[in-house]
Design an enzyme around this catalytic site. Structure first.
Site, PDB file in Angstrom:
ATOM      1  N   CYS A 152      23.484 -12.875  10.087  1.00  0.00           N
ATOM      2  CA  CYS A 152      22.818 -12.213  11.208  1.00  0.00           C
ATOM      3  C   CYS A 152      21.699 -13.066  11.809  1.00  0.00           C
ATOM      4  O   CYS A 152      21.464 -13.050  13.006  1.00  0.00           O
ATOM      5  CB  CYS A 152      22.212 -10.880  10.775  1.00  0.00           C
ATOM      6  N   CYS A 179      17.896  -4.729   4.357  1.00  0.00           N
ATOM      7  CA  CYS A 179      18.984  -5.613   4.789  1.00  0.00           C
ATOM      8  C   CYS A 179      20.024  -5.743   3.689  1.00  0.00           C
ATOM      9  O   CYS A 179      21.225  -5.670   3.937  1.00  0.00           O
ATOM     10  CB  CYS A 179      18.452  -7.008   5.124  1.00  0.00           C
ATOM     11  N   CYS A 201     -12.485  -2.635  -4.148  1.00  0.00           N
ATOM     12  CA  CYS A 201     -12.162  -3.969  -3.631  1.00  0.00           C
ATOM     13  C   CYS A 201     -13.388  -4.561  -2.958  1.00  0.00           C
ATOM     14  O   CYS A 201     -13.701  -5.749  -3.115  1.00  0.00           O
ATOM     15  CB  CYS A 201     -11.043  -3.889  -2.593  1.00  0.00           C
ATOM     16  N   HIS A 240     -15.081  -8.308  -2.897  1.00  0.00           N
ATOM     17  CA  HIS A 240     -14.558  -9.143  -1.820  1.00  0.00           C
ATOM     18  C   HIS A 240     -15.269  -8.951  -0.483  1.00  0.00           C
ATOM     19  O   HIS A 240     -15.007  -9.685   0.461  1.00  0.00           O
ATOM     20  CB  HIS A 240     -13.056  -8.904  -1.678  1.00  0.00           C
ATOM     21  N   ARG A 246      -0.652  -9.038  -7.292  1.00  0.00           N
ATOM     22  CA  ARG A 246      -2.071  -9.410  -7.268  1.00  0.00           C
ATOM     23  C   ARG A 246      -2.956  -8.175  -7.243  1.00  0.00           C
ATOM     24  O   ARG A 246      -3.979  -8.117  -7.931  1.00  0.00           O
ATOM     25  CB  ARG A 246      -2.360 -10.311  -6.055  1.00  0.00           C
ATOM     26  N   CYS A 302      -5.854  -6.999  -9.916  1.00  0.00           N
ATOM     27  CA  CYS A 302      -7.233  -6.678  -9.540  1.00  0.00           C
ATOM     28  C   CYS A 302      -7.615  -5.282 -10.023  1.00  0.00           C
ATOM     29  O   CYS A 302      -8.687  -5.077 -10.582  1.00  0.00           O
ATOM     30  CB  CYS A 302      -7.382  -6.737  -8.022  1.00  0.00           C
TER      31      CYS A 302
END
Lengths: 283, 109
Positions: free
Chosen positions: A102, A136, A199, A203, A240, A244
């Protein structure tokens, strides 16, 4: 007399200072293979309230690690990209179709990674790249779906990311995805686990600082899938996230859960404007 | 037989006569040491690349013996002086008798 005693604690402090790993050059720019110019710092997207500039995790790594990513020959992640390129044209399943049946060349996927996760109108849900690949496989190829964080799946996402490298991440946050995005934002700021960390605590509040021996980044996911020196393989976003959340000493959500899909959408949107880097190299 | 083995090399396309060029090589290989055991406790047989060579126009540049416990996907980077145009040929020898070859040309201006 004359001999100055060094207090034991002072000696320990001096040692700790000397043991701090060499931090990278914060003004460095990332050019891959001498031709793909990456945007590693950009003005923060309008929806981010507490950060003015978004920075790629590449900036937070040591020089040697940074250099790994600057040449495809040196980037160990490209080994798995090659493997996925081989399976791209391998026909499978009841329909005897391959990706190539495709989509022609993998290069036709340029720009795809930059906009995922995104809304799928027919299915009425937010789709990550992994979910789309499995859709798919199941519905067009009649093949068995791949494990969400398994090797075949990560390799394929790495191949699809690799052809978008250098393009800006541009994930939609409004319209039908808005409620999912809001859920992801809530998760990002929700403290979890015995350590009660969100988080954002690491971060957003503390990027650039050291958490023991680690140089905290902004937790951007524009470089995923990422080759980590730590486990010498490609790692997916949800793996990941799981790592964390586990580190906050919480029960984690599962890869492919509604929570992680929402979180992926939100975290990806925090990197709008940075370049797609996958497969990147981190420690 | 080891599966998914793919040699790759990086050699500059051009150089000046007498230049020292940097060559990088990597072969994807699991490099099973023979020291590990599987779930039943029986040893996993050794399967490694045991020798790697590089020649330039028939002349040997480097000949390496590899031992167990060299990690997966062994990578070699070395330098070679290029007197004239020619071909670098690279050869990896597998424990199972398989030999993987690849070559790269370099043009001296």
């Amino acid at each position: 007399m004359g001999i100055r005693k060094i207090h034991p604690m002072a000696a320990v402090a001096m040692f700790a200072l000397a043991a701090t790993p060499a931090l990278s050059d914060e003004n460095a720019n990332l050019v891959v293979n001498g031709e793909i110019n990456m945007t590693v710092r950009a003005a923060a997207p309008a929806h981010m309230e507490n950060v003015s500039e978004v920075q790629s995790g590449w900036l937070f790594r040591a020089n040697e690690t940074q250099q790994f990513q600057m040449d495809d020959f040196d980037n160990p992640g490209m080994i798995w990209v090659d493997k996925a390129a081989a399976s791209w044209s391998k026909a499978e399943g009841s329909e005897d179709k391959s990706c190539a049946s495709c989509h022609d060349d993998p290069e036709s996927m340029a720009g795809v990674k930059a906009v995922y996760p995104k809304w799928n109108e027919a299915a009425g849900e937010v789709r990550t790249l992994e979910l789309q690949i499995n859709d798919c496989r199941e519905n067009r190829m009649g093949a068995e779906p791949w494990k969400y964080t398994g090797g075949d799946m990560i390799n394929m996402t790495a191949l699809i990311a690799s052809v978008s490298r250098g393009m800006p991440v541009n994930v939609a946050i409004d319209g039908p995805v808005q409620s999912t995005w809001e859920q992801g934002k809530e998760l990002y700021y929700a403290r979890t686990g015995q350590l009660e960390l969100s988080c954002a605590n690491c971060h957003e509040d503390n990027y650039g600082n050291m958490i023991r021996a680690d140089h905290l980044s902004q937790g951007q996911i524009n470089g995923f899938p990422v080759y980590r020196l730590k486990n010498a393989k490609l790692n997916s976003v949800h793996s990941r996230f799981k790592g964390c959340v586990r580190d906050t000493r919480a029960e984690t959500y599962s890869p492919a859960s509604a929570e992680f899909i929402a979180l992926e959408l939100y975290v990806a949107s925090r990197g709008n404007g940075l370049s797609v880097e996958g497969p990147s190299v981190r420690n | 037989m080891a599966s998914g083995v793919k040699p790759r090399v990086k050699v500059p396309k051009t150089a000046a006569a007498g230049d020292v060029v940097t060559i990088k090589t990597l072969i994807s290989h699991k490099m099973e040491s023979g020291q590990r055991k599987n779930k039943d406790g029986s040893p996993i047989p050794r399967s490694i690349i045991n020798r790697f060579t590089c020649d330039f126009n028939g002349e040997n540049v480097i000949d390496v013996t590899l031992e167990p416990s060299i990690s997966t996907n062994p990578y070699f980077q070395f330098e070679a002086k290029v007197p004239a145009s020619g071909d670098f040929t690279f050869t990896w020898y597998d424990d199972d008798g398989e030999v993987y070859k690849t070559s790269k040309s370099i043009a001296v201006a």
